[in-house]
Design a protein around this motif. Structure first.
Motif, PDB file in Angstrom:
ATOM      1  N   ILE A  71       0.841  -1.193   0.000  1.00  0.00           N
ATOM      2  CA  ILE A  71       0.000   0.000   0.000  1.00  0.00           C
ATOM      3  C   ILE A  71       0.873   1.239   0.000  1.00  0.00           C
ATOM      4  O   ILE A  71       1.738   1.405   0.871  1.00  0.00           O
ATOM      5  N   LYS A  72       0.622   2.108  -0.968  1.00  0.00           N
ATOM      6  CA  LYS A  72       1.361   3.366  -1.017  1.00  0.00           C
ATOM      7  C   LYS A  72       0.639   4.462  -0.230  1.00  0.00           C
ATOM      8  O   LYS A  72       1.254   5.189   0.547  1.00  0.00           O
ATOM      9  N   GLU A  73      -0.673   4.576  -0.433  1.00  0.00           N
ATOM     10  CA  GLU A  73      -1.479   5.558   0.280  1.00  0.00           C
ATOM     11  C   GLU A  73      -2.807   4.914   0.668  1.00  0.00           C
ATOM     12  O   GLU A  73      -3.301   4.024  -0.022  1.00  0.00           O
ATOM     13  N   VAL A  74      -3.385   5.403   1.768  1.00  0.00           N
ATOM     14  CA  VAL A  74      -4.683   4.891   2.202  1.00  0.00           C
ATOM     15  C   VAL A  74      -5.505   6.022   2.801  1.00  0.00           C
ATOM     16  O   VAL A  74      -4.968   6.918   3.449  1.00  0.00           O
ATOM     17  N   LYS A  75      -6.799   5.974   2.546  1.00  0.00           N
ATOM     18  CA  LYS A  75      -7.727   6.891   3.195  1.00  0.00           C
ATOM     19  C   LYS A  75      -9.077   6.199   3.307  1.00  0.00           C
ATOM     20  O   LYS A  75      -9.327   5.182   2.643  1.00  0.00           O
TER      21      LYS A  75
END
Length: 239
Positions: free
Chosen positions: A73-77
């Motif tokens: 995972i590079k980015e999560v929101k």
């Protein structure tokens, strides 16, 4: 390859000293497991744990490599922020129970967007609903459609339901034939949706007995399905 994927968290597992493996059901790839390196090592990393609570709905920017068992995972929101699902003790017990079941029955690494959207919408309904004691019963019953063993509802006026064949029958065919109160509840649930679920009133004992029958139905149609460990917690909370 970087891509975005809506995801629902099924489970998380500590790996080595500071890493975490998060198993998700995703909109575009089905079941995917992600390796979060060093997430338990620092305060900044641990603060991200809020994203990975059971059945959280996330938008993940992933580094995806085909034929690799663990993705990154590079980015999560948050894709949807729950108001009560993780703070209400009754709802959180349902979440724990359903997450355990979904983690067991969802195994395919291929997309099923209809199933993803069903789970996502149902959880959002639960988050916003004030009357939900029977939610998990209808959720599991509707889940059978996507798993391939939905009860046929053409002959619901018949006096027996066969757990082994999934059909209503005119005669009692033995140990797998359901009648009486459980049959009444089954017919009620087959004829309703989440938005009218609050019209069905069940006692705690009746709810538990029907859930026991429903889990037996899952056992008959899914190899290696076992009664969830969280069942006792769920029954205690709703007793």
């Amino acid at each position: 390859m970087l891509s975005k994927n809506n995801s629902i968290v099924l489970s998380k597992l500590k790996f080595r000293d500071h890493d975490l493996i998060v198993k998700c059901y995703t909109e575009h790839r089905g079941v995917v497991s992600y390796l979060l390196r060093g997430v338990l090592k620092s305060k900044k990393g641990r603060s991200k744990m809020v994203y990975y609570q059971e059945l959280s709905q996330l938008e993940i920017e992933e580094s995806y490599k085909p034929n690799q068992s663990l993705q990154y995972i590079k980015e999560v929101k948050f894709n949807y922020i729950y108001k009560s699902l993780h703070t209400n003790i009754y709802k959180s017990s349902i979440v724990m129970f359903l997450a355990e079941i979904l983690g067991h029955v969802l195994k395919e690494e291929e997309k099923n967007e209809d199933l993803y959207h069903f789970i996502s919408a149902a959880l959002q309904y639960l988050d916003n609903e004030d009357t939900y004691a029977n939610f998990h019963l209808l959720f599991l019953l509707k889940l059978t459609r996507y798993l391939g063993f939905q009860p046929e509802n053409l002959e619901t006026h018949y006096p027996f339901f066969n757990l082994e064949t999934g059909i209503f029958e005119t005669y009692n065919h033995g140990v797998y034939s359901v009648s009486g109160e459980n049959l009444i509840v089954l017919k009620q649930l087959l004829g309703t949706n989440f938005d009218t679920l609050n019209t069905i009133k069940l006692s705690a004992v009746r709810r538990q007995e029907f859930l026991s029958m429903l889990l037996h139905y899952f056992e008959l149609h899914l190899d290696s399905f076992k009664t969830p460990k969280s069942l006792q917690i769920l029954n205690d909370v709703f007793h």
